[in-house]
Design a protein around this motif. Structure first.
Motif, PDB file in Angstrom:
ATOM      1  N   UNK A 218       0.845  -1.226   0.005  1.00 25.84           N
ATOM      2  CA  UNK A 218       0.164  -0.130   0.069  1.00 25.84           C
ATOM      3  C   UNK A 218       0.904   1.506   0.070  1.00 25.84           C
ATOM      4  N   UNK A 219       1.790   1.336   0.781  1.00 27.11           N
ATOM      5  CA  UNK A 219       2.551   2.423   0.928  1.00 27.11           C
ATOM      6  C   UNK A 219       3.491   2.469  -0.410  1.00 27.11           C
ATOM      7  N   UNK A 220       4.006   1.390  -0.881  1.00 21.06           N
ATOM      8  CA  UNK A 220       4.532   1.588  -2.113  1.00 21.06           C
ATOM      9  C   UNK A 220       3.949   2.077  -3.145  1.00 21.06           C
ATOM     10  N   UNK A 221       2.479   1.842  -3.389  1.00 24.04           N
ATOM     11  CA  UNK A 221       1.621   2.221  -4.568  1.00 24.04           C
ATOM     12  C   UNK A 221       1.809   3.897  -4.316  1.00 24.04           C
ATOM     13  N   UNK A 222       1.573   4.508  -3.352  1.00 22.35           N
ATOM     14  CA  UNK A 222       1.687   5.834  -2.834  1.00 22.35           C
ATOM     15  C   UNK A 222       2.883   6.324  -3.356  1.00 22.35           C
ATOM     16  N   UNK A 223       4.019   5.814  -2.987  1.00 21.02           N
ATOM     17  CA  UNK A 223       5.276   6.512  -3.127  1.00 21.02           C
ATOM     18  C   UNK A 223       5.503   6.421  -4.584  1.00 21.02           C
ATOM     19  N   UNK A 224       5.118   5.255  -5.313  1.00 19.88           N
ATOM     20  CA  UNK A 224       5.385   5.187  -6.648  1.00 19.88           C
ATOM     21  C   UNK A 224       4.568   6.217  -7.632  1.00 19.88           C
ATOM     22  N   UNK A 225       3.329   6.595  -7.118  1.00 19.58           N
ATOM     23  CA  UNK A 225       2.738   7.380  -7.925  1.00 19.58           C
ATOM     24  C   UNK A 225       3.282   8.865  -7.517  1.00 19.58           C
ATOM     25  N   UNK A 226       3.897   9.263  -6.566  1.00 20.88           N
ATOM     26  CA  UNK A 226       4.557  10.481  -6.360  1.00 20.88           C
ATOM     27  C   UNK A 226       5.897  10.533  -7.272  1.00 20.88           C
ATOM     28  N   UNK A 227       6.558   9.184  -7.221  1.00 18.33           N
ATOM     29  CA  UNK A 227       7.831   9.430  -8.156  1.00 18.33           C
ATOM     30  C   UNK A 227       7.423   9.413  -9.690  1.00 18.33           C
ATOM     31  N   UNK A 228       6.336   9.079 -10.018  1.00 17.54           N
ATOM     32  CA  UNK A 228       5.826   9.207 -11.441  1.00 17.54           C
ATOM     33  C   UNK A 228       5.644  10.421 -11.790  1.00 17.54           C
TER      34      UNK A 228
END
Length: 325
Positions: free
Chosen positions: A58-68
């Protein structure tokens, strides 16, 4: 005989007029030394693993969106893949604990908003495909608009995926989890953010890891504050988080989290090896936290003290209010 017994009971308690205690409080015992509660039959590998992997996903998906969104494509791709693998592992651990895969499918036959398990099952059923589509479409380079939409959906559901297992645990009668219902969601979110930051430090280039370092610091700080607040409020139940297997795991989590977050902040911005080591420490810290919480709950369910003492304290706190009323 009945009046005599009632008199003894009244003498044995501090009454409304402030009488002193005449006989000691009864010991917190149970039939044949059996626990008051039936401890959960959950296995640490399945349930603590389910907690840890779900939080990482879950936290990885949030960080992935921010990175994108901030032009860090390699970090975004790595975290999307990590989230897909993690949620798959989390679902596998849950199904293994349930015993048969069809039991998970049966939980999707009805939606019960008042049941954390029901809500969690539907949440995984919605989040998993979104996380999968985000990862597969990014790696394949196909359907970029659909991929961005899937990334956004996974990021929107990510915080709930990272924290709902805390609600699931607190909804049980297990004292170590139920009594910590206020702080556990913050503890799980902090642990998940630290884990996602650690994974990003391991899997992304140094030039792109600034958000990972920030997530690690934030997550470690939030987890530490939540643990301290919970231990202060839980009273005698806090012993289960400080002693035995749980205590060792929680202390290891604190040390590893501090080393990982500080190493990431001070060294990982320039050194790839330091970034990998810091990220590994953060992942280990998050795993230790989840297993520590699991073992604390199991111990609290096995000892009658952790059920009886909080109940007595609540009753004692009510008596002055009832007297005033």
């Amino acid at each position: 005989m009945g009046d005599h017994k009632g008199g003894k009971e009244r003498k044995g308690r501090k009454g409304r007029r402030g009488e002193q205690l005449m006989v000691p409080e009864a010991e917190f015992t149970s039939y044949y030394g059996k626990p008051i509660l039936n401890p959960p039959t959950w296995q640490a590998r399945d349930i603590a693993g389910y907690f840890f992997l779900g939080g990482l996903a879950g936290a990885g998906s949030v960080l992935a969106a921010g990175a994108a969104l901030t032009g860090r494509p390699r970090m975004a791709r790595a975290l999307k893949i990590s989230s897909l693998v993690s949620v798959s592992g989390s679902a596998a651990a849950l199904v293994h604990d349930l015993g048969r895969p069809e039991r998970f499918a049966n939980m999707l036959r009805v939606f019960k908003p008042t049941s954390p398990m029901s809500v969690g099952s539907w949440l995984l059923a919605a989040y998993g495909p979104a996380a999968g589509a985000a990862a597969v479409l990014d790696v394949g380079g196909r359907l970029p608009r659909t991929g961005r939409a899937a990334t956004a959906v996974a990021a929107a559901l990510g915080p709930v995926v990272a924290s709902y297992t805390a609600v699931l645990a607190a909804d049980t009668a297990v004292p170590g989890w139920h009594e910590g219902y206020r702080e556990l969601p913050y503890l799980f979110v902090g642990s998940a953010a630290a884990a996602a930051g650690g994974m990003a430090l391991i899997a992304s280039p140094v030039a792109e890891n600034a958000p990972a370092r920030s997530a690690a610091l934030f997550g470690t700080a939030l987890e530490g504050v939540a643990v301290r607040a919970m231990e202060r409020r839980l009273g005698v139940v806090a012993e289960t988080y400080r002693e035995g297997t749980a205590g060792r795991l929680m202390r290891a989590a604190e040390a590893l989290g501090a080393a990982g977050s500080l190493g990431g902040a001070l060294l990982a911005r320039r050194n790839r090896t330091a970034a990998v080591l810091s990220g590994t420490a953060l992942l280990a810290a998050s795993a230790c936290t989840r297993f520590g919480v699991f073992h604390a709950g199991m111990r609290s369910a096995e000892d009658p003290k952790y059920t009886v003492v909080p109940q007595r304290e609540r009753l004692a706190a009510r008596e002055p209010r009832q007297t005033q009323g």
